[in-house]
Structure formats: C-alpha cells, structure tokens
Design a protein around this motif. Structure first.
Motif, PDB file in Angstrom:
ATOM      1  N   ALA A 174      29.324  17.153  29.724  1.00  0.00           N
ATOM      2  CA  ALA A 174      28.092  17.761  29.218  1.00  0.00           C
ATOM      3  C   ALA A 174      28.400  18.667  28.029  1.00  0.00           C
ATOM      4  O   ALA A 174      27.530  18.928  27.195  1.00  0.00           O
TER       5      ALA A 174
ATOM      6  N   SER B 122      20.486  27.761  22.547  1.00  0.00           N
ATOM      7  CA  SER B 122      20.092  27.267  21.228  1.00  0.00           C
ATOM      8  C   SER B 122      18.638  26.796  21.208  1.00  0.00           C
ATOM      9  O   SER B 122      18.084  26.547  20.136  1.00  0.00           O
TER      10      SER B 122
ATOM     11  N   VAL C 262      16.782  17.331  29.571  1.00  0.00           N
ATOM     12  CA  VAL C 262      17.663  17.516  30.725  1.00  0.00           C
ATOM     13  C   VAL C 262      18.352  18.866  30.571  1.00  0.00           C
ATOM     14  O   VAL C 262      18.830  19.195  29.486  1.00  0.00           O
TER      15      VAL C 262
ATOM     16  N   SER D  39      22.770  15.707  19.682  1.00  0.00           N
ATOM     17  CA  SER D  39      24.096  15.855  19.061  1.00  0.00           C
ATOM     18  C   SER D  39      24.903  14.599  19.347  1.00  0.00           C
ATOM     19  O   SER D  39      24.968  14.161  20.501  1.00  0.00           O
TER      20      SER D  39
HETATM   21  N1  PMP Z   1      20.860  22.074  24.021  1.00  0.00           N
HETATM   22  C1  PMP Z   1      21.479  21.681  25.130  1.00  0.00           C
HETATM   23  C2  PMP Z   1      20.647  21.332  26.331  1.00  0.00           C
HETATM   24  C3  PMP Z   1      22.855  21.597  25.165  1.00  0.00           C
HETATM   25  O1  PMP Z   1      23.483  21.210  26.280  1.00  0.00           O
HETATM   26  C4  PMP Z   1      23.608  21.908  23.998  1.00  0.00           C
HETATM   27  C5  PMP Z   1      25.123  21.840  23.985  1.00  0.00           C
HETATM   28  N2  PMP Z   1      25.734  22.374  25.103  1.00  0.00           N
HETATM   29  C6  PMP Z   1      22.910  22.317  22.870  1.00  0.00           C
HETATM   30  C7  PMP Z   1      21.548  22.374  22.906  1.00  0.00           C
HETATM   31  C8  PMP Z   1      23.620  22.659  21.606  1.00  0.00           C
HETATM   32  O2  PMP Z   1      24.240  21.516  21.077  1.00  0.00           O
HETATM   33  P1  PMP Z   1      25.215  21.635  19.826  1.00  0.00           P
HETATM   34  O3  PMP Z   1      26.202  22.705  20.172  1.00  0.00           O
HETATM   35  O4  PMP Z   1      25.831  20.285  19.731  1.00  0.00           O
HETATM   36  O5  PMP Z   1      24.379  21.995  18.647  1.00  0.00           O
END
Ligand code: PMP
Length: 408
Positions: A33, A127, A175, A225
C-alpha cells in the motif's frame, strides 16, 4: 483454494526484487500500500527509453523527440482507456496523487466564497485533508467531516445530513490506505451531484486492485499514483471532466502550458497541456503505461479474486493470535490488514518483522485522524499484492508470533 486464479510462480518471476534476501531471510514484501514492486517489463521500458529514445517532447523537430512524444502520448491514451475517460485531454500527467489533489485544490481558490462548504471523509490520508484545509484558509470556506464508525466504515446517514446547497466540493478516498475500507463512492458522488457539488475521489489505494470507470462513476476528478500499481515513482494522473478542467485556472506557469506569451499577456495552452508546465516525467509516464499493460494482461478480476483469498486467509490466521486486534472490520475491503497486539507498540513489532525479512508498515499511515478515532498511536499494516503468496502469509503469522514471544 488459493492460487487457482493464475500461475503465481510465473508472476513472481516477473519481479526481480522478490528474489532478494533481507537480513539473511527471503524478502516477504507486505508494504504494497506504500509502494508496489516493479515488474521486469516496466523496468525494461525504462531502460529502453533511456537507451534508445530519450529526448524532450512536444517541441522537437528531430526524430528522437517525435518518437518520445508519440510514445508518451500513447501512454496517456492507455491511461484514458484504462480508466475509461471520454477523451485523452481529460488525463493530466502529475507527479502523483498528492500533486493531483493540490492542483484541484489550488484551482478552486477562485471558485469558492466565504461560507461555502467542503466535505471530506474521516478516513482520509493527510494528502486529501491538508490541501483542502489550505483551500479553506485561502477562501473562508468551511470544512465538514463525514464521521466513521468502529468497523472503519463511513457513517453515510451523517454524510447525507451534511450535504446542502452550501456544499461545493466533496473529497473522499475510494479505498482507505490505513484500513483498506472500500468506500461507497457511487452513493457519495450521486448525492453530492444532487446538491450541485463537485467530487474528487482519491483512487491511490483503489487503483492497484479495482479498475475504476470514471464515466460510469460520473466522478468529476479521480487521482492516482503509478508507484502503487507496478509503475515508477514520481508520476501519476489526474482525471478531470473536461468541463471542470476548462473552468480551473492553471496550477503552475512555465513552458509547455502556454499558447502565446508576451510581457503584456499570456494565453494558455489547450488541455491537457494547460496543466503540464515544464518538462514532464517523460520516462515515468511511458512506464506508467507499461505498468497498466502488465496489470491488464493479468486482469483486474483475477487480481481482486486472488487478493481477496489471501486477505481471508491472512485475517483468519492472524486473528488466531491471542491479543491481536484488527482495525477495519468490514466485508468491503482490499487486502490490507491493520493490527495491534495488546501491550505492544506497533513499531517494535515492525522492527522484529524486518529482522526476519518481513516488510510491513508501522505508524499512523499518514492518517492521524483515524488513529485518534481508535485512540491508538498507530498500527502494524500488512498490505498484500497479487504477487504475494499463502506461504508468505504463513511467514508473516509465524514472525508475528515470534515477535510477540520476544517482546512480551
Ligand atoms: N492518498 C492515499 C489514500 C494514499 O494511500 C497515498 C499514499 N500513501 C496518497 C494519497 C499519496 O500518494 P503519493 O504519495 O503517491 O502522492
């Protein structure tokens, strides 16, 4: 029962890293994950790009540049087809989910007024919380939260009560990264649209397991991503409905995103380039396309079925350990198990597992509000992928038992 869907041994051969040892033990990688591993086809695509047609795109008259442009734009079309977007210009290459969310949050600065409301869910990754708080600071909009229950599900009745004519935006993950809960995004999207609100779905944790159809979902924005779905780090995609992407102002200024520049006035490029300032991660975009090809060749239905079998087996075996508690007790979840053992700190368990070659995540998983809800500092999170095996589940379980004996 497990391993009936596809030839797991042949799949494992596609991932060179799965052959390595960690601390003298064969690697058991259960931190999917956080980031997934990379199949040789994707690694080869990266080597091929830098060995044979590395050049800047969209501007060059020479052959290498045209070749790189063609392959990059083909990757955009692969992503478009995968998520069933109506048009390639609705696919914006980003550096990842975080970038996509910030792009949209920034764009809404000029579209919101003081007192407008934004709804997020209690199950979000930081985020998908912080950029909206920053948007609220800029605009005077108010953030409302859909609560969660002990099973790790959203309380949908409360969501419906929060919606009103003041609601302008709703943000939710497909999710949950911390618990694996699959959220009822169809219901969330349809209800938001009834009050005229736009919806952004964070698909970072869904995309490795579920093939989302953005047209069927009727979602306004969907972000992922590549590194969580067999692709490289530093690249991802933002899907946006064309009408929304046309309404949002550019996020960053620079080359590639302009139509014409004078010191008096600059006009912006058409979609998707309006949101793609500067030289993009060309190789990353191309490798993202290769990752989708790889996963689609296996098939998302087969992946989901196999991972569910692993999840059921791992859940049953872990729950047989005295004092072990799993957070997120819902039927609708991906292959993520967040757990603690009574009297032990997750970090200590994770450190011993690492000594035994088992890679798991420990901590708050960038979802502190969920940990606060359960009144815990964090969890141990084992997250599975289609290349994991029943034998690896057995190693996880015996290693957790060993950690427990050593620590208690
Ligand atoms: N949203 C979710 C649900 C995540 O699991 C993640 C990464 N753990 C992110 C956003 C951020 O993704 P990234 O670090 O690839 O920008």
């Amino acid at each position: 029962m497990i391993q009936t869907v596809f030839d797991i041994l042949s799949i494992r051969k596609d991932f060179p890293i799965l052959n390595r040892k960690v601390n003298g033990y064969p690697l058991v990688y259960l931190d999917n994950a956080a980031t997934s591993q990379t199949p040789k086809k994707v690694i080869d695509t990266i080597v091929d790009y830098y060995s044979n047609y590395n050049a800047n795109i969209h501007r060059g008259v020479h052959s290498l540049s045209q070749e790189a442009t063609d392959v990059y734009e083909q990757a955009r079309q692969k992503i478009q087809r995968h998520f069933n977007a109506a048009r390639p210009q609705e696919i914006i290459f980003t550096s990842g989910t975080t970038h996509g969310i910030n792009l949209v949050a920034n764009g809404f600065t000029s579209l919101l007024e003081k007192g407008d409301e934004i709804i997020v869910s209690a199950l979000e990754h930081h985020s998908n919380i912080v950029p909206w708080q920053m948007l609220c600071e800029r605009t005077g909009a108010v953030l409302k939260v859909i609560p969660m229950n002990l099973e790790g599900q959203l309380v949908m009745g409360e969501y419906h009560k929060l919606l009103s004519q003041r609601t302008k935006l709703v943000f939710c993950n497909h999710v949950s990264n911390a618990l694996g809960t699959i959220n009822p995004i169809e219901e969330i999207i349809a209800a938001a649209h009834k009050v005229g609100a736009a919806v952004l779905i964070d698909g970072a944790q869904a995309a490795p397991h579920i093939k989302a159809d953005v047209q069927k979902l009727d979602v306004d924005f969907y972000v992922v991503s590549a590194h969580k779905m067999c692709g490289p780090t530093g690249v991802g995609m933002l899907y946006g409905k064309e009408e929304w992407l046309n309404k949002l102002p550019p996020y960053q200024g620079g080359g590639e995103m302009i139509a014409e520049v004078t010191f008096e006035k600059t006009t912006y490029a058409e979609l998707p380039h309006k949101f793609e300032a500067g030289t993009p991660n060309i190789c990353g975009g191309i490798a993202f396309g290769a990752a989708l090809d790889y996963m689609n060749a296996i098939g998302f239905d087969a992946i989901a079925q196999y991972e569910q079998e692993l999840l059921e087996y791992a859940t049953q075996e872990l729950l047989a350990i005295d004092g072990l508690k799993i957070y997120g007790d819902t039927k609708e979840k991906t292959a993520v198990i967040s757990f603690n053992i009574e009297g032990l700190h997750p970090y200590d368990i994770g450190s011993i597992l690492d000594k035994l070659g088992v890679a798991v995540r420990t901590g708050h998983h960038c979802a502190q509000p969920i940990m606060d809800f359960y009144k815990i500092p964090g969890t141990v999170r084992a997250s599975f992928s289609f290349y994991n095996t029943k034998e690896e589940v057995d190693i996880l379980v015996s290693s957790v038992r060993r950690a427990k004996t050593m620590l208690l």
